[in-house]
Design an enzyme around this catalytic site. Structure first.
Site, PDB file in Angstrom:
ATOM      1  CE  LYS A  78      -4.614   0.748   0.097  1.00  0.00           C
ATOM      2  NZ  LYS A  78      -5.545  -0.098  -0.524  1.00  0.00           N
ATOM      3  N   GLY A 174     -19.390   7.989   2.726  1.00  0.00           N
ATOM      4  CA  GLY A 174     -18.405   8.101   1.921  1.00  0.00           C
ATOM      5  C   GLY A 174     -18.786   7.581   0.309  1.00  0.00           C
ATOM      6  N   GLY A 176     -16.737   8.041  -2.398  1.00  0.00           N
ATOM      7  CA  GLY A 176     -15.533   8.118  -3.361  1.00  0.00           C
ATOM      8  C   GLY A 176     -15.841   7.213  -4.501  1.00  0.00           C
ATOM      9  CG  ASN A 177     -12.161   6.622  -6.826  1.00  0.00           C
ATOM     10  OD1 ASN A 177     -12.504   7.504  -7.481  1.00  0.00           O
ATOM     11  ND2 ASN A 177     -11.080   6.482  -6.165  1.00  0.00           N
ATOM     12  CB  VAL A 178     -15.605   1.954  -4.143  1.00  0.00           C
ATOM     13  CG1 VAL A 178     -16.694   0.570  -3.853  1.00  0.00           C
ATOM     14  CG2 VAL A 178     -14.389   1.291  -4.646  1.00  0.00           C
ATOM     15  CE1 TYR A 180     -22.303  10.379  -6.447  1.00  0.00           C
ATOM     16  CE2 TYR A 180     -22.305   9.195  -8.686  1.00  0.00           C
ATOM     17  CZ  TYR A 180     -22.806  10.177  -8.074  1.00  0.00           C
ATOM     18  OH  TYR A 180     -23.476  11.053  -8.462  1.00  0.00           O
TER      19      TYR A 180
END
Length: 284
Positions: A78, A174, A176-178, A180
């Protein structure tokens, strides 16, 4: 930090500063036994440098387990870029990060994560081949969201007796990318969405596109709903916050949702279901 590395069995921790772009980055490689370490790159503000390094280490550990469980020839890693409020050239910063990744000679492969986009990955790709989630490779977020959506349907069947999400109240923390992408799929299935995000623009967009109901971030966890879906940062469920939950189940995409394993016992004691759809424990 060495104590945390030892307790999580983290293989190595790499730090980089690039004064020309303002880059301050951390790459944690947890394990390479099965192959090169794969894991996303976060671009977030942290209260201090130790918090950033701890986040990278714990997330890298989770990636090792995910890759192993999925049977992939990959290890766990990461990256964290500490976000500065005043960045003159974002593209140059991510190109510098790409050089940092390249210096590890393939031991770590980076990807999209919280605060980053496919365009950022394109910038990284200018400096290294050890990157995915580029515009050409495609954004993996909708696929991650699809997996969580399937987990929510299975959870609804197990806990509520039906996998029909029509009218089901889902609190998405949240966007964010996932998060939404998950909200989009839930809306298409007829779920009623309660949403929160630190970015008011994302909340407004969800209101306009999905008829979502906005809830203050600090209030969402105690808002009555059928399923609570944490899709932001980790460690949202601790001994105190679990007692505020007013839901039948927890099923979201966030990594390391539990601060420690004993929180799972609290959830079970309260009769709240939490499937293993994602990396839900926080080691260390």
């Amino acid at each position: 930090m060495f104590a945390l590395m030892q307790s999580t069995r983290t293989q190595s921790l790499h730090l980089c500063i690039d004064s020309a772009t303002g880059l301050k980055a951390v790459i944690a490689i947890h394990n390479e036994r099965l192959g090169p370490a794969l894991g996303g790159c976060r671009y977030l503000a942290y209260p201090d440098d130790d918090s950033a390094m701890s986040d990278a280490i714990r997330l890298a550990q989770g990636m090792t387990y995910k890759a192993a469980l999925a049977g992939l020839p990959l290890g766990g890693g990461k990256a964290v870029i500490i976000r500065n409020p005043h960045v003159e050239n974002r593209a140059a910063l991510f190109e510098a990060f790409g050089r940092f990744v390249d210096s590890l000679e393939g031991r770590y492969i980076t990807a999209i994560d919280s605060g980053t986009s496919t365009l950022d990955m394109d910038c990284i790709a200018q400096s290294t081949q050890h990157v995915t989630s580029t515009t050409a490779a495609g954004d993996p977020s909708p696929h991650s969201a699809m997996g969580v959506f399937a987990g929510i349907r299975a959870t609804a069947m197990a806990r509520l007796g039906t996998d029909n999400l029509e009218g089901l109240r889902v609190a998405v923390q949240g966007l964010g990318n996932v998060g939404y992408a998950l909200a989009e799929q839930l809306h298409a299935a007829g779920a009623v969405l309660l949403v929160s995000d630190h970015d008011p623009g994302r909340v407004q967009l969800a209101m306009e596109q999905f008829n979502a109901h906005p809830v203050a971030s600090e209030a969402l966890i105690s808002t009555p709903c059928d399923i609570f879906a944490p899709c932001g940062l980790g460690a949202v469920l601790n001994s105190q916050s679990v007692m505020q939950l007013r839901c039948a189940a927890v099923a979201g995409s966030a990594n390391n949702q539990l601060t420690h394993l004993q929180v799972a016992d609290q959830l079970e004691h309260r009769g709240i279901c939490m499937p293993r759809t994602t990396s839900s424990t926080r080691a260390g």
